[in-house]
Design a protein around this motif. Structure first.
Motif, PDB file in Angstrom:
ATOM      1  N   VAL A 170       0.821  -1.211   0.000  1.00 50.71           N
ATOM      2  CA  VAL A 170       0.000   0.000   0.000  1.00 50.71           C
ATOM      3  C   VAL A 170       0.857   1.264   0.000  1.00 50.71           C
ATOM      4  O   VAL A 170       0.568   2.224  -0.718  1.00 50.71           O
ATOM      5  CB  VAL A 170      -0.957   0.006   1.215  1.00 50.71           C
ATOM      6  N   SER A 171       1.924   1.273   0.777  1.00 50.02           N
ATOM      7  CA  SER A 171       2.754   2.477   0.890  1.00 50.02           C
ATOM      8  C   SER A 171       3.346   2.895  -0.449  1.00 50.02           C
ATOM      9  O   SER A 171       3.446   4.096  -0.749  1.00 50.02           O
ATOM     10  CB  SER A 171       3.869   2.255   1.912  1.00 50.02           C
ATOM     11  N   ILE A 172       3.733   1.923  -1.273  1.00 52.05           N
ATOM     12  CA  ILE A 172       4.293   2.237  -2.592  1.00 52.05           C
ATOM     13  C   ILE A 172       3.201   2.736  -3.535  1.00 52.05           C
ATOM     14  O   ILE A 172       3.386   3.719  -4.269  1.00 52.05           O
ATOM     15  CB  ILE A 172       4.995   1.007  -3.198  1.00 52.05           C
ATOM     16  N   PHE A 173       2.046   2.077  -3.506  1.00 51.32           N
ATOM     17  CA  PHE A 173       0.975   2.496  -4.417  1.00 51.32           C
ATOM     18  C   PHE A 173       0.376   3.846  -4.021  1.00 51.32           C
ATOM     19  O   PHE A 173      -0.152   4.564  -4.858  1.00 51.32           O
ATOM     20  CB  PHE A 173      -0.095   1.411  -4.528  1.00 51.32           C
ATOM     21  N   LYS A 174       0.485   4.215  -2.745  1.00 55.12           N
ATOM     22  CA  LYS A 174       0.085   5.568  -2.346  1.00 55.12           C
ATOM     23  C   LYS A 174       0.994   6.596  -3.021  1.00 55.12           C
ATOM     24  O   LYS A 174       0.534   7.642  -3.496  1.00 55.12           O
ATOM     25  CB  LYS A 174       0.163   5.707  -0.826  1.00 55.12           C
ATOM     26  N   LYS A 175       2.285   6.297  -3.078  1.00 54.47           N
ATOM     27  CA  LYS A 175       3.219   7.183  -3.767  1.00 54.47           C
ATOM     28  C   LYS A 175       2.893   7.266  -5.263  1.00 54.47           C
ATOM     29  O   LYS A 175       2.991   8.337  -5.878  1.00 54.47           O
ATOM     30  CB  LYS A 175       4.661   6.700  -3.565  1.00 54.47           C
TER      31      LYS A 175
END
Length: 225
Positions: A170-175
């Motif tokens: 999730v943290s990468i796709f938020k970026k």
């Protein structure tokens, strides 16, 4: 880690990392996969939907430069002006580049100098490769990306979740979501349910599409509104 050049099923080459049992591109066809996932499912659908004359593209995993090179070829065909950012923390060596056969397999001998230049230019600055294409290579980790509302399309071509699961969270796709403009599009060869759910959690509208040779499905995600 030991890397070697191998030939894929469509005759084009890729790099294989033995320790990870991972390929930079599909063993079923590197060029076929690149065109199917990023050009036919990303580049052209975005142009059709948005009638754009300029595109900004972020590639997650610049790697061999194949995706950048085929985008250059298509930009030249269409007259669309492309600004292309390729992110790569572990660049391919110039010696490895010499053994990649993309120029020959794409019948693009007249553009061989462009492919070479993509790997020779300095990192961190934009370089004009033609009137319709400028490239900046960024030597950073994916979790260091902090762009906001910059890109029209993201080519998400990281190593698979089996090998690097932290790149598919999730943290990468938020970026990625933050880096896209409204109605921006992300395309990837991946189709795992966990990847799709991570995309949806950050706000993407996600659809499954037929995958390239050797894969049943792939994903396309759009940032709406």
């Amino acid at each position: 880690m030991k890397r070697k050049i191998i030939q894929t099923s469509d005759g084009s080459s890729t790099i294989y990392i033995e320790e990870l049992d991972e390929h930079y591109h599909s063993k079923h066809g590197a060029i076929q996969e690149a065109y199917h996932v990023f050009i036919k499912s990303g580049f052209y659908p975005f142009l059709k939907e948005n009638s754009s004359t300029e595109l900004s593209i972020l590639e997650i995993g610049f790697g061999t430069g194949l995706n950048s090179f085929i985008t250059f070829i298509e930009a030249e065909k269409t007259g669309v002006r492309v600004t292309y950012d390729g992110v790569e923390a572990y660049p391919v060596s110039l010696e490895e580049v010499k053994h990649l056969n993309y120029v020959a397999e794409l019948k693009a001998i007249n553009k061989a100098d462009v492919f070479d230049k993509m790997h020779q230019i300095t990192w961190g600055d934009y370089h004009e490769l033609s009137e319709s294409f400028q490239l900046k290579k960024r030597k950073i980790f994916f979790n260091e990306i902090s762009d906001k509302n910059i890109f029209d399309i993201i080519y998400f071509d990281a190593f698979g979740a089996r090998v690097q699961p932290e790149l598919w969270e999730v943290s990468i796709f938020k970026k990625m979501y933050d880096a896209l403009k409204s109605n921006g599009m992300l395309v990837t060869y991946a189709a795992k349910g966990s990847v799709r759910r991570a995309m949806q959690e950050v706000g993407f509208e996600v659809e499954r599409l037929p995958g390239p040779p050797g894969k049943r499905e792939m994903l396309r995600a759009v940032k709406r509104g």
